[in-house]
Design an enzyme around this catalytic site. Sequence first.
Site, PDB file in Angstrom:
ATOM      1  N   CYS A  78       0.828  -1.216   0.000  1.00 20.72           N
ATOM      2  CA  CYS A  78       0.000   0.000   0.000  1.00 20.72           C
ATOM      3  C   CYS A  78       0.869   1.276   0.000  1.00 20.72           C
ATOM      4  CB  CYS A  78      -0.983  -0.051   1.157  1.00 20.72           C
ATOM      5  SG  CYS A  78      -2.394   1.029   0.884  1.00 20.72           S
ATOM      6  N   HIS A 172      -3.068  -5.186   1.777  1.00 26.04           N
ATOM      7  CA  HIS A 172      -2.314  -5.435   3.020  1.00 26.04           C
ATOM      8  C   HIS A 172      -2.374  -6.899   3.432  1.00 26.04           C
ATOM      9  CE1 HIS A 172      -1.922  -1.157   4.276  1.00 26.04           C
ATOM     10  NE2 HIS A 172      -3.068  -1.003   3.655  1.00 26.04           N
ATOM     11  N   GLU A 174      -0.453  -8.345   5.322  1.00 22.18           N
ATOM     12  CA  GLU A 174       0.000  -8.412   6.720  1.00 22.18           C
ATOM     13  C   GLU A 174      -1.165  -8.352   7.701  1.00 22.18           C
ATOM     14  OE1 GLU A 174       0.394  -5.913   4.646  1.00 22.18           O
ATOM     15  OE2 GLU A 174       0.206  -3.962   5.641  1.00 22.18           O
TER      16      GLU A 174
HETATM   17  N1  GLN Z   1      -3.388   6.365   1.159  1.00 25.03           N
HETATM   18  C1  GLN Z   1      -2.154   6.088   1.809  1.00 25.03           C
HETATM   19  C2  GLN Z   1      -1.014   6.874   1.166  1.00 25.03           C
HETATM   20  O1  GLN Z   1      -1.192   7.537   0.190  1.00 25.03           O
HETATM   21  C3  GLN Z   1      -1.828   4.606   1.785  1.00 25.03           C
HETATM   22  C4  GLN Z   1      -2.812   3.865   2.645  1.00 25.03           C
HETATM   23  C5  GLN Z   1      -2.310   2.591   3.226  1.00 25.03           C
HETATM   24  O2  GLN Z   1      -1.101   2.295   3.284  1.00 25.03           O
HETATM   25  N2  GLN Z   1      -3.242   1.836   3.730  1.00 25.03           N
HETATM   26  O3  GLN Z   1       0.058   6.808   1.653  1.00 25.03           O
END
Ligand code: GLN
Length: 198
Positions: A78, A172, A174
């Site tokens: 992410c 994610h 994890e």
């Molecule tokens: N929206 C977040 C960002 O731009 C990422 C979100 C996440 O890691 N769950 O960093």
Amino acid sequence: MKVGVLALQGDVREHFSALIACGVYPTTIRRRAELDAVEALVIPGGESTTISQLAKSFDLFQPIRDRISHGMPVYGSCAGMILLADHILDAKADQESFGGLDITVRRNAFGRQVDSFESDIAFADGTPTPVRAVFIRAPWIEKIGSGIEILAEVDAHPVAVRSKSILATSFHPELTGDHRIHRYFIEEVARGALQQVQ
Ligand code: GLN
């Protein structure tokens, strides 16, 4: 294999547990010397702008960038995927990434926090079982450059990709207790890349 988890912000503990379940005992990375001591790195989910600003404050930004460009295996989930992308859309002003993956990601592409969702998606690691994927204000990939393999998609948008030494997911793993993606990183991506270097 010596694996570090970048521990400046985000869900560090969850990546730690997933790696331990894969038989790897990781270390936290907050200092240059800690980075120098590992062979591979995991960049957690969290907030990509915060992580990159903290990396600069901790004098880790350029060293991480250099290690990645010299082939250190890295997995980013992410926010970690955003930090590994060469190009970011809807970035905050001055937002910089470590880069390494020739992809263009759009931040928060799947919507706002309230639009976070879970889905069972096919993951191209050779097993037929889908992966439970948790998306939280997740990015998707809008453009793929050279040397990038797509491992999973949602609505025709790539959400998991790899290059020779880098793995990135919009979701994610994890958070689910299913360690298949971490195992894939250790066994397929990192071990392969490190063997080539030796
Ligand atoms: N929206 C977040 C960002 O731009 C990422 C979100 C996440 O890691 N769950 O960093």
